[in-house]
Design a protein around this motif. Structure first.
Motif, PDB file in Angstrom:
ATOM      1  N   LEU A 207       0.840  -1.198   0.000  1.00 45.49           N
ATOM      2  CA  LEU A 207       0.000   0.000   0.000  1.00 45.49           C
ATOM      3  C   LEU A 207       0.876   1.248   0.000  1.00 45.49           C
ATOM      4  CD1 LEU A 207      -2.671   1.548   0.249  1.00 45.49           C
ATOM      5  CD2 LEU A 207      -2.525   1.193   2.737  1.00 45.49           C
ATOM      6  N   LEU A 208       1.888   1.254   0.845  1.00 42.00           N
ATOM      7  CA  LEU A 208       2.787   2.409   0.931  1.00 42.00           C
ATOM      8  C   LEU A 208       3.506   2.636  -0.404  1.00 42.00           C
ATOM      9  CD1 LEU A 208       3.836   4.607   2.769  1.00 42.00           C
ATOM     10  CD2 LEU A 208       5.553   3.016   3.612  1.00 42.00           C
ATOM     11  N   GLU A 209       3.931   1.561  -1.036  1.00 41.49           N
ATOM     12  CA  GLU A 209       4.595   1.682  -2.339  1.00 41.49           C
ATOM     13  C   GLU A 209       3.646   2.296  -3.378  1.00 41.49           C
ATOM     14  OE1 GLU A 209       6.693  -1.184  -5.673  1.00 41.49           O
ATOM     15  OE2 GLU A 209       6.591  -1.865  -3.603  1.00 41.49           O
ATOM     16  N   ARG A 210       2.395   1.855  -3.390  1.00 40.97           N
ATOM     17  CA  ARG A 210       1.408   2.426  -4.326  1.00 40.97           C
ATOM     18  C   ARG A 210       1.177   3.904  -4.033  1.00 40.97           C
ATOM     19  NH1 ARG A 210      -1.470  -2.352  -3.417  1.00 40.97           N
ATOM     20  NH2 ARG A 210      -2.995  -1.265  -2.153  1.00 40.97           N
ATOM     21  N   LEU A 211       1.059   4.239  -2.753  1.00 41.38           N
ATOM     22  CA  LEU A 211       0.828   5.638  -2.380  1.00 41.38           C
ATOM     23  C   LEU A 211       2.010   6.524  -2.779  1.00 41.38           C
ATOM     24  CD1 LEU A 211      -0.823   5.192   1.140  1.00 41.38           C
ATOM     25  CD2 LEU A 211      -1.950   5.846  -1.001  1.00 41.38           C
TER      26      LEU A 211
ATOM     27  N   ASN B  15       2.005   7.234  -6.401  1.00 42.69           N
ATOM     28  CA  ASN B  15       0.941   8.154  -6.808  1.00 42.69           C
ATOM     29  C   ASN B  15       1.183   9.599  -6.378  1.00 42.69           C
ATOM     30  OD1 ASN B  15      -0.714   6.346  -8.242  1.00 42.69           O
ATOM     31  ND2 ASN B  15      -1.564   5.558  -6.337  1.00 42.69           N
ATOM     32  N   LEU B  16       2.245   9.834  -5.632  1.00 40.37           N
ATOM     33  CA  LEU B  16       2.579  11.216  -5.256  1.00 40.37           C
ATOM     34  C   LEU B  16       2.986  11.990  -6.510  1.00 40.37           C
ATOM     35  CD1 LEU B  16       4.823  10.686  -2.100  1.00 40.37           C
ATOM     36  CD2 LEU B  16       2.583  11.804  -2.150  1.00 40.37           C
ATOM     37  N   PRO B  17       2.758  13.295  -6.514  1.00 36.87           N
ATOM     38  CA  PRO B  17       3.273  14.103  -7.618  1.00 36.87           C
ATOM     39  C   PRO B  17       4.797  13.958  -7.696  1.00 36.87           C
ATOM     40  CG  PRO B  17       1.803  15.399  -6.227  1.00 36.87           C
ATOM     41  CD  PRO B  17       2.030  14.085  -5.529  1.00 36.87           C
ATOM     42  N   GLU B  18       5.323  13.975  -8.902  1.00 39.38           N
ATOM     43  CA  GLU B  18       6.761  13.789  -9.129  1.00 39.38           C
ATOM     44  C   GLU B  18       7.612  14.722  -8.272  1.00 39.38           C
ATOM     45  OE1 GLU B  18      10.076  11.970 -10.986  1.00 39.38           O
ATOM     46  OE2 GLU B  18       7.977  11.409 -11.047  1.00 39.38           O
ATOM     47  N   LYS B  19       7.192  15.981  -8.136  1.00 40.38           N
ATOM     48  CA  LYS B  19       7.996  16.960  -7.385  1.00 40.38           C
ATOM     49  C   LYS B  19       8.079  16.608  -5.900  1.00 40.38           C
ATOM     50  CE  LYS B  19       4.605  20.484  -6.245  1.00 40.38           C
ATOM     51  NZ  LYS B  19       4.319  21.903  -6.305  1.00 40.38           N
ATOM     52  N   LEU B  20       7.147  15.801  -5.390  1.00 37.83           N
ATOM     53  CA  LEU B  20       7.205  15.340  -3.999  1.00 37.83           C
ATOM     54  C   LEU B  20       7.835  13.958  -3.907  1.00 37.83           C
ATOM     55  CD1 LEU B  20       3.656  16.373  -2.705  1.00 37.83           C
ATOM     56  CD2 LEU B  20       5.794  17.655  -2.543  1.00 37.83           C
ATOM     57  N   ARG B  21       7.568  13.115  -4.900  1.00 42.10           N
ATOM     58  CA  ARG B  21       8.038  11.724  -4.870  1.00 42.10           C
ATOM     59  C   ARG B  21       9.564  11.650  -4.910  1.00 42.10           C
ATOM     60  NH1 ARG B  21       5.098   9.678  -8.772  1.00 42.10           N
ATOM     61  NH2 ARG B  21       6.605  10.053 -10.411  1.00 42.10           N
TER      62      ARG B  21
ATOM     63  N   GLN C 240       3.363  14.026   4.948  1.00 41.21           N
ATOM     64  CA  GLN C 240       2.050  14.440   5.450  1.00 41.21           C
ATOM     65  C   GLN C 240       0.938  13.785   4.613  1.00 41.21           C
ATOM     66  OE1 GLN C 240       1.330  18.673   5.003  1.00 41.21           O
ATOM     67  NE2 GLN C 240       0.443  18.760   7.053  1.00 41.21           N
ATOM     68  N   ILE C 241       1.081  13.815   3.301  1.00 43.24           N
ATOM     69  CA  ILE C 241       0.096  13.193   2.410  1.00 43.24           C
ATOM     70  C   ILE C 241       0.024  11.687   2.658  1.00 43.24           C
ATOM     71  CG2 ILE C 241      -0.376  12.601  -0.009  1.00 43.24           C
ATOM     72  CD1 ILE C 241       0.753  15.410  -0.717  1.00 43.24           C
ATOM     73  N   LEU C 242       1.178  11.039   2.783  1.00 46.32           N
ATOM     74  CA  LEU C 242       1.201   9.592   3.024  1.00 46.32           C
ATOM     75  C   LEU C 242       0.523   9.249   4.351  1.00 46.32           C
ATOM     76  CD1 LEU C 242       4.784   8.653   1.804  1.00 46.32           C
ATOM     77  CD2 LEU C 242       2.607   8.289   0.613  1.00 46.32           C
ATOM     78  N   ARG C 243       0.800  10.040   5.387  1.00 49.39           N
ATOM     79  CA  ARG C 243       0.157   9.816   6.688  1.00 49.39           C
ATOM     80  C   ARG C 243      -1.352   9.891   6.573  1.00 49.39           C
ATOM     81  NH1 ARG C 243       3.198  13.663   8.971  1.00 49.39           N
ATOM     82  NH2 ARG C 243       5.184  12.676   9.260  1.00 49.39           N
ATOM     83  N   GLU C 244      -1.833  10.929   5.880  1.00 52.79           N
ATOM     84  CA  GLU C 244      -3.285  11.110   5.710  1.00 52.79           C
ATOM     85  C   GLU C 244      -3.896   9.954   4.943  1.00 52.79           C
ATOM     86  OE1 GLU C 244      -3.521  14.910   3.777  1.00 52.79           O
ATOM     87  OE2 GLU C 244      -2.904  16.005   5.578  1.00 52.79           O
ATOM     88  N   LYS C 245      -3.246   9.532   3.865  1.00 51.45           N
ATOM     89  CA  LYS C 245      -3.766   8.434   3.039  1.00 51.45           C
ATOM     90  C   LYS C 245      -3.740   7.114   3.804  1.00 51.45           C
ATOM     91  CE  LYS C 245      -3.859  10.640  -1.088  1.00 51.45           C
ATOM     92  NZ  LYS C 245      -5.019  10.869  -1.865  1.00 51.45           N
ATOM     93  N   LEU C 246      -2.662   6.874   4.545  1.00 53.28           N
ATOM     94  CA  LEU C 246      -2.577   5.641   5.334  1.00 53.28           C
ATOM     95  C   LEU C 246      -3.633   5.629   6.435  1.00 53.28           C
ATOM     96  CD1 LEU C 246       1.256   5.065   5.683  1.00 53.28           C
ATOM     97  CD2 LEU C 246      -0.376   3.549   4.569  1.00 53.28           C
ATOM     98  N   ALA C 247      -3.818   6.750   7.098  1.00 49.59           N
ATOM     99  CA  ALA C 247      -4.844   6.840   8.145  1.00 49.59           C
ATOM    100  C   ALA C 247      -6.222   6.600   7.551  1.00 49.59           C
ATOM    101  CB  ALA C 247      -4.790   8.192   8.838  1.00 49.59           C
TER     102      ALA C 247
END
Length: 93
Positions: free
Chosen positions: A29-33, A36-42, A78-85
């Motif tokens: 799940l974390l790998e998929r998330l 899916n992040l924008p390139e500038k963040l990934r 922050q985005i990953l935390r929100e999506k995981l939660a």
């Protein structure tokens, strides 16, 4: 014989099988998330967290300021935390 990356730690033999399976699902799940992040963040996140590069080195590699690297890594996490939660809440809610 299973080859491991130098940073990967072997699991203790008494680790419960269901926890290993759950950990594998979370990893997928974390790998998929992350993908899916924008390139500038990934890119800064991967170099910082997975490649263990310093913010100075990430900045030099990506041609941006150290402040931009820190900001983007913070926002990505922050985005990953929100999506995981949200994912955990959906499964258990």
């Amino acid at each position: 014989m299973i080859l491991r990356s130098p940073r990967e730690k072997p699991l203790p033999s008494d680790f419960p099988a269901h926890e290993v399976a759950h950990g594998s699902q979370v990893g997928e799940l974390l790998e998929r998330l992350i993908n899916n992040l924008p390139e500038k963040l990934r890119q800064p996140l991967i170099l910082s967290a997975l490649e263990e590069m310093s913010p100075v080195d990430v900045a030099a590699t990506l041609g941006m300021s150290e402040a931009a690297v820190r900001s983007r890594v913070f926002r990505a996490r922050q985005i990953l935390r929100e999506k995981l939660a949200g994912s955990v809440t959906k499964k258990h809610g």
